[in-house]
Write an enzyme that holds these catalytic residues in place. Structure first.
Site, PDB file in Angstrom:
ATOM      1  N   LYS A 117       0.766  -1.272   0.259  1.00  0.00           N
ATOM      2  CA  LYS A 117       0.009  -0.019  -0.116  1.00  0.00           C
ATOM      3  C   LYS A 117       0.763   1.362  -0.101  1.00  0.00           C
ATOM      4  O   LYS A 117       0.494   2.284   0.617  1.00  0.00           O
ATOM      5  CB  LYS A 117      -0.832   0.046   1.204  1.00  0.00           C
ATOM      6  CG  LYS A 117      -1.887  -1.129   1.025  1.00  0.00           C
ATOM      7  CD  LYS A 117      -2.826  -0.782   2.219  1.00  0.00           C
ATOM      8  CE  LYS A 117      -3.782  -2.282   2.412  1.00  0.00           C
ATOM      9  NZ  LYS A 117      -3.303  -3.469   2.958  1.00  0.00           N
ATOM     10  N   ILE A 131       5.263  10.352  -1.974  1.00  0.00           N
ATOM     11  CA  ILE A 131       5.485  11.156  -3.032  1.00  0.00           C
ATOM     12  C   ILE A 131       5.845  10.404  -4.410  1.00  0.00           C
ATOM     13  O   ILE A 131       6.060   9.338  -4.149  1.00  0.00           O
ATOM     14  CB  ILE A 131       6.486  12.384  -2.921  1.00  0.00           C
ATOM     15  CG1 ILE A 131       7.915  11.848  -2.521  1.00  0.00           C
ATOM     16  CG2 ILE A 131       6.055  13.299  -1.610  1.00  0.00           C
ATOM     17  CD1 ILE A 131       8.949  12.761  -2.715  1.00  0.00           C
ATOM     18  N   THR A 134     -10.865  -1.909   2.431  1.00  0.00           N
ATOM     19  CA  THR A 134     -12.303  -2.583   2.843  1.00  0.00           C
ATOM     20  C   THR A 134     -12.647  -2.359   4.196  1.00  0.00           C
ATOM     21  O   THR A 134     -13.858  -2.847   4.766  1.00  0.00           O
ATOM     22  CB  THR A 134     -11.703  -4.114   2.545  1.00  0.00           C
ATOM     23  OG1 THR A 134     -10.762  -4.572   3.327  1.00  0.00           O
ATOM     24  CG2 THR A 134     -11.565  -4.414   1.115  1.00  0.00           C
ATOM     25  N   ARG A 147     -14.863 -14.038   3.297  1.00  0.00           N
ATOM     26  CA  ARG A 147     -15.155 -14.773   4.450  1.00  0.00           C
ATOM     27  C   ARG A 147     -16.228 -15.807   4.123  1.00  0.00           C
ATOM     28  O   ARG A 147     -17.042 -15.483   3.224  1.00  0.00           O
ATOM     29  CB  ARG A 147     -15.436 -14.065   5.662  1.00  0.00           C
ATOM     30  CG  ARG A 147     -14.663 -12.785   6.049  1.00  0.00           C
ATOM     31  CD  ARG A 147     -13.294 -13.504   6.802  1.00  0.00           C
ATOM     32  NE  ARG A 147     -12.573 -12.340   7.463  1.00  0.00           N
ATOM     33  CZ  ARG A 147     -11.350 -12.097   6.803  1.00  0.00           C
ATOM     34  NH1 ARG A 147     -11.240 -12.267   5.442  1.00  0.00           N
ATOM     35  NH2 ARG A 147     -10.701 -11.113   7.506  1.00  0.00           N
ATOM     36  N   ARG A 193      -6.403 -14.004   7.531  1.00  0.00           N
ATOM     37  CA  ARG A 193      -6.938 -14.596   8.879  1.00  0.00           C
ATOM     38  C   ARG A 193      -7.843 -15.809   9.012  1.00  0.00           C
ATOM     39  O   ARG A 193      -7.515 -16.779   9.834  1.00  0.00           O
ATOM     40  CB  ARG A 193      -7.537 -13.498   9.474  1.00  0.00           C
ATOM     41  CG  ARG A 193      -6.520 -12.379   9.991  1.00  0.00           C
ATOM     42  CD  ARG A 193      -6.817 -11.238  10.420  1.00  0.00           C
ATOM     43  NE  ARG A 193      -7.659 -10.196   9.496  1.00  0.00           N
ATOM     44  CZ  ARG A 193      -8.191  -9.218   9.777  1.00  0.00           C
ATOM     45  NH1 ARG A 193      -8.005  -8.492  10.903  1.00  0.00           N
ATOM     46  NH2 ARG A 193      -8.496  -8.389   8.647  1.00  0.00           N
TER      47      ARG A 193
END
Length: 195
Positions: A26, A30, A79, A142, A172
């Site tokens: 992510k 700059i 999300t 999920r 997870r």
């Protein structure tokens, strides 16, 4: 944090074994810093890297990957954010409008795809952004009835595949399971329902 990001791949073991590495960095900085970060990921042989930001950052990321097989994925909206979260950040438009605008910018700049939640509907994003070849990677996946953790726009593996996701990110629910192999098998079984 930035130095530690690449420490994970210091010995390049996964890449040397022919594994595809998804570096969920992510990158948000700059333009020149993002460009150089993307270039370093490409040099290491990373398969996918994420960036997050405005059109300047997205364009810089596209420039950083030139001449490589690296796929740059833009994160339009985390999300963990919903409409209320966007308003709190000062954005007055809808989630859908922002995601489509970022998808258009991503495609026009030469980046490869976006990160989009299951509820964002990848096929709809591609149509609205006039970007049929856009890759859509979907986190927040999920099984029905599972804990959502911090995802606010989650969905099932079957829903994600049926709606056009190219790749699913499932962490997870597998790594926190008492039986990770069984958890992965259940995710894959549900994915097949979406085909």
């Amino acid at each position: 944090m930035k130095a530690g990001l690449f420490q994970v791949f210091a010995d390049d073991d996964l890449i040397q074994r022919g594994k595809r590495v998804f570096l969920d960095a992510k990158m948000f900085d700059i333009g020149e810093t993002v460009k150089q970060g993307v270039a370093r990921a490409a040099e290491r042989g990373v398969s996918f890297v994420t960036v997050h930001g405005d059109s300047e950052i997205i364009q810089a990321a596209a420039e950083g990957k030139v001449g490589s097989d690296l796929k740059v994925l833009v994160v339009p909206v985390l999300t963990s954010l919903d409409a209320a979260g966007l308003r709190e950040l000062g954005y007055g438009g809808s989630l859908k409008e922002l995601i489509i605008a970022r998808a258009r910018t991503t495609w026009a700049s030469g980046c490869n795809g976006i990160i989009a939640a299951p509820q964002d509907n990848p096929n709809e994003i591609r149509r609205a952004a006039a970007a049929e070849g856009l890759l859509v990677v979907t986190p927040g996946v999920r099984l029905a009835g599972s804990a959502l953790d911090d995802h606010k726009r989650s969905g099932t593996p079957a829903q994600s595949i049926a709606d056009g996701a190219d790749y699913l990110v499932v962490g997870r629910p597998i790594i926190r399971s008492d039986d990770p192999a069984l958890a992965a098998a259940r995710i894959i079984e549900d994915m097949c329902r979406g085909l």
